[in-house]
Design a protein around this motif. Structure first.
Motif, PDB file in Angstrom:
ATOM      1  N   MET A 170       1.007  -1.166   0.188  1.00 43.89           N
ATOM      2  CA  MET A 170      -0.194   0.040  -0.012  1.00 43.89           C
ATOM      3  C   MET A 170       1.127   1.156  -0.084  1.00 43.89           C
ATOM      4  O   MET A 170       0.540   2.398  -0.611  1.00 43.89           O
ATOM      5  N   GLU A 171       2.181   1.082   0.858  1.00 41.15           N
ATOM      6  CA  GLU A 171       3.035   2.345   0.741  1.00 41.15           C
ATOM      7  C   GLU A 171       3.333   2.873  -0.666  1.00 41.15           C
ATOM      8  O   GLU A 171       3.537   3.797  -1.045  1.00 41.15           O
ATOM      9  N   ASN A 172       3.704   1.752  -1.489  1.00 41.39           N
ATOM     10  CA  ASN A 172       4.250   1.749  -2.742  1.00 41.39           C
ATOM     11  C   ASN A 172       3.309   2.598  -3.639  1.00 41.39           C
ATOM     12  O   ASN A 172       3.389   3.294  -4.435  1.00 41.39           O
ATOM     13  N   ILE A 173       1.923   1.967  -3.665  1.00 39.80           N
ATOM     14  CA  ILE A 173       0.642   2.450  -4.218  1.00 39.80           C
ATOM     15  C   ILE A 173       0.495   3.878  -4.031  1.00 39.80           C
ATOM     16  O   ILE A 173       0.168   4.880  -4.927  1.00 39.80           O
ATOM     17  N   ASP A 174       0.618   4.166  -2.591  1.00 44.16           N
ATOM     18  CA  ASP A 174       0.266   5.623  -2.077  1.00 44.16           C
ATOM     19  C   ASP A 174       1.438   6.680  -2.712  1.00 44.16           C
ATOM     20  O   ASP A 174       1.228   7.780  -3.239  1.00 44.16           O
ATOM     21  N   LYS A 175       2.719   6.073  -2.848  1.00 43.08           N
ATOM     22  CA  LYS A 175       3.652   6.971  -3.532  1.00 43.08           C
ATOM     23  C   LYS A 175       3.798   7.150  -4.758  1.00 43.08           C
ATOM     24  O   LYS A 175       3.606   8.107  -5.400  1.00 43.08           O
ATOM     25  N   MET A 176       3.331   6.111  -5.734  1.00 44.34           N
ATOM     26  CA  MET A 176       2.890   6.165  -7.126  1.00 44.34           C
ATOM     27  C   MET A 176       1.818   7.028  -7.278  1.00 44.34           C
ATOM     28  O   MET A 176       1.801   8.068  -8.145  1.00 44.34           O
ATOM     29  N   LEU A 177       0.672   6.978  -6.571  1.00 46.33           N
ATOM     30  CA  LEU A 177      -0.212   7.871  -7.055  1.00 46.33           C
ATOM     31  C   LEU A 177      -0.169   9.414  -6.530  1.00 46.33           C
ATOM     32  O   LEU A 177      -0.651  10.339  -7.296  1.00 46.33           O
ATOM     33  N   GLY A 178       0.538   9.652  -5.457  1.00 47.38           N
ATOM     34  CA  GLY A 178       1.088  10.797  -5.355  1.00 47.38           C
ATOM     35  C   GLY A 178       2.256  11.746  -5.738  1.00 47.38           C
ATOM     36  O   GLY A 178       2.524  12.954  -5.825  1.00 47.38           O
ATOM     37  N   CYS A 179       2.909  10.811  -6.487  1.00 51.28           N
ATOM     38  CA  CYS A 179       4.037  11.156  -7.393  1.00 51.28           C
ATOM     39  C   CYS A 179       3.887  12.478  -8.332  1.00 51.28           C
ATOM     40  O   CYS A 179       3.010  12.228  -9.018  1.00 51.28           O
ATOM     41  N   GLY A 180       4.349  13.607  -8.090  1.00 53.72           N
ATOM     42  CA  GLY A 180       4.252  14.819  -9.097  1.00 53.72           C
ATOM     43  C   GLY A 180       3.062  15.652  -8.627  1.00 53.72           C
ATOM     44  O   GLY A 180       2.823  16.481  -9.579  1.00 53.72           O
ATOM     45  N   ASP A 181       2.125  15.265  -7.414  1.00 54.20           N
ATOM     46  CA  ASP A 181       1.263  15.879  -7.180  1.00 54.20           C
ATOM     47  C   ASP A 181       1.457  17.168  -6.397  1.00 54.20           C
ATOM     48  O   ASP A 181       2.378  17.218  -5.316  1.00 54.20           O
ATOM     49  N   PRO A 182       1.112  18.272  -7.072  1.00 60.43           N
ATOM     50  CA  PRO A 182       1.702  19.744  -6.439  1.00 60.43           C
ATOM     51  C   PRO A 182       1.261  19.719  -4.743  1.00 60.43           C
ATOM     52  O   PRO A 182       1.858  20.400  -4.013  1.00 60.43           O
ATOM     53  N   SER A 183       0.116  19.102  -4.504  1.00 63.55           N
ATOM     54  CA  SER A 183      -0.524  19.161  -2.821  1.00 63.55           C
ATOM     55  C   SER A 183       0.689  18.749  -2.081  1.00 63.55           C
ATOM     56  O   SER A 183       0.431  18.975  -0.571  1.00 63.55           O
ATOM     57  N   PHE A 184       1.572  17.612  -2.439  1.00 70.90           N
ATOM     58  CA  PHE A 184       2.721  17.224  -1.526  1.00 70.90           C
ATOM     59  C   PHE A 184       3.878  18.142  -1.561  1.00 70.90           C
ATOM     60  O   PHE A 184       4.849  17.718  -1.015  1.00 70.90           O
ATOM     61  N   GLY A 185       3.834  19.239  -2.219  1.00 66.89           N
ATOM     62  CA  GLY A 185       4.986  20.118  -2.136  1.00 66.89           C
ATOM     63  C   GLY A 185       5.958  20.264  -3.389  1.00 66.89           C
ATOM     64  O   GLY A 185       5.428  19.478  -4.307  1.00 66.89           O
ATOM     65  N   GLY A 186       6.791  20.991  -3.393  1.00 61.26           N
ATOM     66  CA  GLY A 186       7.585  21.195  -4.532  1.00 61.26           C
ATOM     67  C   GLY A 186       8.855  22.337  -4.365  1.00 61.26           C
ATOM     68  O   GLY A 186       8.869  22.720  -3.371  1.00 61.26           O
ATOM     69  N   SER A 187       9.232  22.664  -5.545  1.00 55.37           N
ATOM     70  CA  SER A 187      10.498  23.658  -5.627  1.00 55.37           C
ATOM     71  C   SER A 187       9.853  24.751  -6.520  1.00 55.37           C
ATOM     72  O   SER A 187       9.454  24.476  -7.604  1.00 55.37           O
ATOM     73  N   MET A 188      10.264  25.845  -6.143  1.00 56.42           N
ATOM     74  CA  MET A 188       9.896  27.089  -7.120  1.00 56.42           C
ATOM     75  C   MET A 188      11.176  27.675  -7.685  1.00 56.42           C
ATOM     76  O   MET A 188      12.168  27.831  -6.870  1.00 56.42           O
ATOM     77  N   TYR A 189      11.197  27.628  -8.790  1.00 55.11           N
ATOM     78  CA  TYR A 189      12.470  28.293  -9.650  1.00 55.11           C
ATOM     79  C   TYR A 189      12.209  29.411 -10.405  1.00 55.11           C
ATOM     80  O   TYR A 189      10.973  29.569 -10.890  1.00 55.11           O
ATOM     81  N   ALA A 190      13.194  30.438 -10.380  1.00 57.57           N
ATOM     82  CA  ALA A 190      12.792  31.713 -10.898  1.00 57.57           C
ATOM     83  C   ALA A 190      14.037  32.016 -11.885  1.00 57.57           C
ATOM     84  O   ALA A 190      15.204  31.774 -11.757  1.00 57.57           O
ATOM     85  N   CYS A 191      13.425  32.549 -13.106  1.00 65.24           N
ATOM     86  CA  CYS A 191      14.573  32.736 -14.121  1.00 65.24           C
ATOM     87  C   CYS A 191      15.368  34.130 -13.656  1.00 65.24           C
ATOM     88  O   CYS A 191      14.188  35.274 -13.647  1.00 65.24           O
ATOM     89  N   THR A 192      16.471  34.316 -13.680  1.00 58.78           N
ATOM     90  CA  THR A 192      17.147  35.726 -13.331  1.00 58.78           C
ATOM     91  C   THR A 192      16.972  36.557 -14.596  1.00 58.78           C
ATOM     92  O   THR A 192      17.139  37.842 -14.334  1.00 58.78           O
ATOM     93  N   HIS A 193      16.737  36.032 -15.550  1.00 63.30           N
ATOM     94  CA  HIS A 193      16.790  37.076 -17.024  1.00 63.30           C
ATOM     95  C   HIS A 193      15.460  37.516 -17.046  1.00 63.30           C
ATOM     96  O   HIS A 193      15.246  38.934 -17.332  1.00 63.30           O
ATOM     97  N   CYS A 194      14.609  36.650 -17.220  1.00 61.50           N
ATOM     98  CA  CYS A 194      13.001  37.111 -17.756  1.00 61.50           C
ATOM     99  C   CYS A 194      12.279  37.424 -16.492  1.00 61.50           C
ATOM    100  O   CYS A 194      11.128  37.869 -16.610  1.00 61.50           O
ATOM    101  N   GLY A 195      12.691  36.647 -15.176  1.00 57.01           N
ATOM    102  CA  GLY A 195      11.726  36.853 -14.211  1.00 57.01           C
ATOM    103  C   GLY A 195      10.507  35.758 -13.961  1.00 57.01           C
ATOM    104  O   GLY A 195       9.783  35.943 -12.956  1.00 57.01           O
TER     105      GLY A 195
END
Length: 144
Positions: free
Chosen positions: A1-26
């Motif tokens: 079940m743990e692996n199924i939960d990981k698979m289903l939540g993989c890439g889901d923004p509600s589990f967090g993420g990183s924000m990147y900003a371009c220094t040239h165009c903003g």
């Protein structure tokens, strides 16, 4: 079940993420976290492709055979209960292949080239530990 939960939540923004900003165009880009589960179609495929590419650069271009080594169905439960026994499969295949090459030509002392991969399930997804092995059709001998 743990692996199924990981698979289903993989890439889901509600589990967090990183924000990147371009220094040239903003511009900003949010990249959701991945769980890197081998069962995830995206992460598993990426891992598989990277592993295949890495291996391809290490291989020598020679004729080879694909052999599958398995164990009797009556013994499979021992391997299921004690996964450390799976390592014995690699040692066993190594000894079989090395002995076969030695028997073919004892005077030359051939050392074969081979790669082994463990699969623990068959196509029917039942427990069936077996080793896939790519074996060179020749080998390195004492005389080169």
């Amino acid at each position: 079940m743990e692996n199924i939960d990981k698979m289903l939540g993989c890439g889901d923004p509600s589990f967090g993420g990183s924000m990147y900003a371009c220094t040239h165009c903003g511009n900003f880009k949010f990249v959701p976290f991945r769980f890197h589960s081998r069962f995830c179609p995206t992460c598993g495929n990426k891992y598989s492709m990277e592993r295949t590419t890495t291996m391809a650069f290490k291989l020598v271009n020679v004729s080879h055979r694909h052999c599958v080594f398995t164990i009797d169905e009556n013994l499979r439960n021992f391997f299921l209960r004690d996964r450390s026994l799976l390592n014995c499969l690699f040692h066993s295949v190594n000894r079989v292949v090395s002995r076969m090459f030695h028997q073919i030509n004892k005077s030359k002392n051939f050392t074969p080239g081979f790669i082994m991969v463990l699969h623990t399930f068959g196509r029917d997804l039942k427990w069936n530990p077996h080793i896939h092995c790519l074996i060179s059709e020749g080998g390195f001998s004492d005389d080169g």
